[in-house]
Motif scaffolding. Structure first.
Motif: not given
Length: 764
Positions: A663-669
């Protein structure tokens, strides 16, 4: 004058027989007994002797009474020698007691537990503290050999050693040489023409062995198994048109060294018959059309004994719905051998209508009577109703407290219109230990653990503790369910939970999401299969800032704060008509739930739905499908709480991917979950090769697909992650275990892979 002095003695059965032919040699003139003395007693009470004598002080003694006294004293089984001495008018009873058994022990055995053998000894009357009897010891030897023969150990030898010890006691030791078990070398089916021998042998639980025989012991001969296999053979032929099939004889031959067994089954197939017609005769309560709709015997199709039995059972069950507990339905075949055709006449006699006088429950040593009785839908003093009795049986079975549930009827003497219902249950352990684990590059080994008691203290209540020891996701949950919080069947559930989530180590962060709460939920049964749940909870969620915290967490905290306290309300619905909760082969499970947060800091709505469908392909193969969906949205212009996001991947969702990483991830992974979720699973379940029809050990092949989407993302098939693989299912002593090896067949850059995993206690 010299006093008369006579002595006689009987110490064996032969001597007792001799007593009948030589009474004149011991003849004593009748006299009146002035006193009776007993000598030689060690453990037996004198009163036992006096109570067995056929005369008393002051009564006359003669030879006939003396012989009767000796027989009576030997019959007690306490003495190995009995003597009567007459000294004047005083009778002296001299006995020699049998030694008592001080200890029973076994040596040289591997196949049995000692306690199991001691129980078998008690059943033949040989136990510690009882007088030793050589005849019983011989019976015990034979019983031990019989126990070993049941295990196919035909060469087992038993030697009994008797060791005297102090106080007239003996130690009894059975030295056992078990030898190797006899194994089935060959199974022959003589007379099979319509089907190949290999096809027919596949129906059997007995076989000539395979690489799993050490577990299934299918190559060990047992008469009960052979009888069951012959019934399977008969059913196979009768279901395929062979009306006059029969098993002529069965020979079981064992080799001289007692190691190899050959089984030969001689059969006569007969001709294959086709059904030409079906007609009804007898009293059908003027409901012939309704009964005709229950007929599954079809003209033009081959004769099928299963369909005949299904039809007659459907008829008797339908009669039972109108109170006719003693209805009989006979399917009479009219055979046309010239044309190989058969027609059936279904003759019905509803007999008399009856009502239930009382319901008797047996076998529930641990479970309270009320736990079983409250599931009954057939009531006492009501008309007998077959549908309600079947529903009652199914409801008791779905409690999962019992291995077997059987409801039978018995007539009430002197009351032809009354019956009693006898509910017989066989209890099983209702506690379970559940363990799950997965291997990944991030978490290495993650363990989950739970202890559950489905029938706490026999009350039918549920108690459970769940613990997740993952390095990055720690969970403690306590749950309690009272299924009959009210007499109307309204259930009450209490949950206490604490969860702490950390980022994966290779993400370099140290932030944490901590959730603590307590929930109360009630379940209201609206029908026999539908239950509606509603409740509420008090929940506190804290976002603990740290390095590399996802931007989504900071964005939510900027609007709602780092700590949220809310009172979410929930409502749900469930329906379950599967044939088994552990190894289902048919039926459907549906669950729907909704959660609404309108009180407190978090404002949102969240909904989930799950559907499981089990489709039997054959007796051995089952198709299983699972579909889950989730959706969430923020309310009052607030974002959907990040701590309520959906996650997917790993155990219980899409195997082959690391737990909760799809699913979705943040810019940090960092994985942050999403507001929408879809999961699809399909499994083909089959017996383990070499395990016969054993349902406790099965293999399965699966295909999984699923994904999680953010609030701004749309569902697209092209974004679904997918995997395939094979697995093993085993009903272990601590619960159902499933081991799977999965290979992703659709993955995207950054996806975390988890190829091996196992779990205990869940279906998917």
């Amino acid at each position: 004058m010299k006093k008369q002095y006579k002595r006689f003695r009987v110490s064996t059965v032969a001597a007792m027989v001799a007593l009948a032919f030589s009474a004149s040699a011991w003849a004593v003139d009748p006299f009146t007994v002035r006193d009776i003395r007993v000598e030689g007693l060690q453990r037996a009470e004198p009163g036992t002797i006096f109570a067995s004598l056929p005369f008393r002080i002051g009564e006359q003694y003669n030879d006939e009474k003396g012989a009767a006294a000796i027989r009576a004293l030997f019959a007690l089984g306490l003495f190995k020698d009995v003597r009567l001495e007459v000294n004047g008018d005083v009778l002296v009873v001299i006995v020699e007691e049998r030694p008592t058994i001080a200890e029973i022990d076994f040596s040289g055995m591997r196949e049995f537990d000692k306690e199991a053998l001691r129980k078998a000894m008690r059943e033949v009357g040989l136990t510690e503290g009882r007088p030793f009897d050589q005849a019983l010891a011989d019976r015990a030897e034979q019983e031990l050999k019989r126990q070993y023969i049941n295990k196919s150990l035909y060469g087992a030898e038993v030697v009994t050693t008797l060791t005297p010890v102090e106080r007239n006691r003996v130690n009894l030791n059975f030295t056992i040489t078990e030898g190797e078990p006899a194994r089935i070398k060959d199974i022959r089916i003589v007379g099979a023409n319509a089907f190949s021998e290999s096809t027919l042998r596949d129906l059997f639980d007995l076989d000539t062995g395979g690489f799993l025989s050490w577990y299934t012991k299918s190559d060990r001969y047992a008469r009960t198994k052979l009888n069951a296999d012959q019934e399977a053979l008969r059913s196979y032929y009768l279901a395929r048109g062979y009306l006059e099939f029969r098993v002529d004889s069965t020979q079981v031959a064992i080799s001289p060294n007692k190691q190899d067994i050959t089984i030969t089954i001689n059969i006569t197939e007969g001709e294959r018959y086709v059904v030409s017609g079906v007609r009804l005769e007898g009293n059908y309560l003027n409901k012939e059309d309704e009964f005709k709709s229950l007929v599954v015997i079809r003209p033009g199709e081959p004769y099928n004994a299963d369909k005949v039995a299904e039809t007659t059972k459907a008829f008797t069950d339908y009669f039972g719905n109108f109170g006719y507990a003693f209805a009989s339905v006979e399917a009479r075949p009219e055979i046309d051998r010239a044309n190989n055709r058969v027609s059936f006449v279904l003759v019905a006699d509803p007999s008399r209508r009856a009502y239930v006088r009382q319901i008797n429950i047996a076998g529930n040593a641990r479970t309270r009577d009320e736990v079983v009785r409250r599931e009954m839908r057939q009531f006492e003093s009501s008309w007998y109703d077959g549908d309600k009795i079947k529903l009652s049986r199914d409801r008791i079975d779905r409690l999962s407290f019992f291995k077997d549930v059987d409801i039978t009827t018995s007539e009430v003497p002197g009351a032809p219109d009354q019956v009693d219902l006898n509910v017989a249950v066989t209890e099983k352990p209702s506690g379970s230990l559940q363990l799950g684990a997965g291997f990944s590059q991030a978490e290495k080994l993650a363990l989950s653990f739970s202890v559950k008691q489905e029938n706490a203290f026999g009350t039918g209540n549920y108690l459970g503790i769940e613990l997740n020891t993952s390095k990055y996701n720690r969970t403690v949950v306590f749950s309690s369910v009272n299924p009959y919080f009210t007499n109307d069947g309204i259930s009450r559930s209490i949950d206490l939970y604490h969860r702490a989530t950390r980022p994966y180590e290779d993400q370099g962060g140290n932030y944490q999401l901590v959730t603590s709460g307590a929930g109360l939920r009630f379940g209201v049964p609206f029908t026999e299969v539908d239950t509606v749940f509603f409740g509420g909870a008090v929940e506190r969620v804290q976002i603990k800032p740290g390095t590399n915290i996802p931007a989504a967490y900071l964005a939510y905290a900027a609007k709602a704060g780092f700590t949220s306290v809310s009172l979410p309300l929930s409502i749900g619905w469930g329906r379950d008509d599967r044939d088994s909760a552990i190894t289902p082969t048919k039926g459907r499970l549906q669950r729907a739930s909704g959660e609404l947060g309108v009180i407190g800091d978090a404002k949102y709505v969240r909904a989930t739905y799950q559907l499981q469908q089990f489709v039997p392909i054959s007796k051995q193969f089952t198709l299983a499908f699972n579909a889950e969906g989730g959706w969430g949205k923020g309310l009052s212009n607030q974002p959907f709480p990040v701590f309520k996001n959906f996650y997917s991947g790993g155990l219980g969702s899409v195997r082959g991917f690391d737990q909760g990483t799809i699913g979705p991830r943040d810019v940090t992974g960092s994985v942050i979950g999403g507001t929408k979720k879809v999961t699809l699973n399909a499994e083909l379940i089959a017996p383990f090769p070499g395990a016969g029809n054993d349902k406790s050990l099965r293999v399965f092949a699966f295909v999984d697909a699923g994904n999680v989407y953010g609030e701004a993302e749309k569902f697209e098939l092209s974004t679904l992650r997918a995997s395939t693989g094979v697995g093993l299912s085993w009903i272990s002593p601590v619960g159902p275990l499933r081991f799977a090896i999965a290979q992703p067949i659709r993955k995207f850059p950054g996806d975390r892979i988890q190829k091996m995993q196992f779990q205990i206690g869940t279906s998917f």
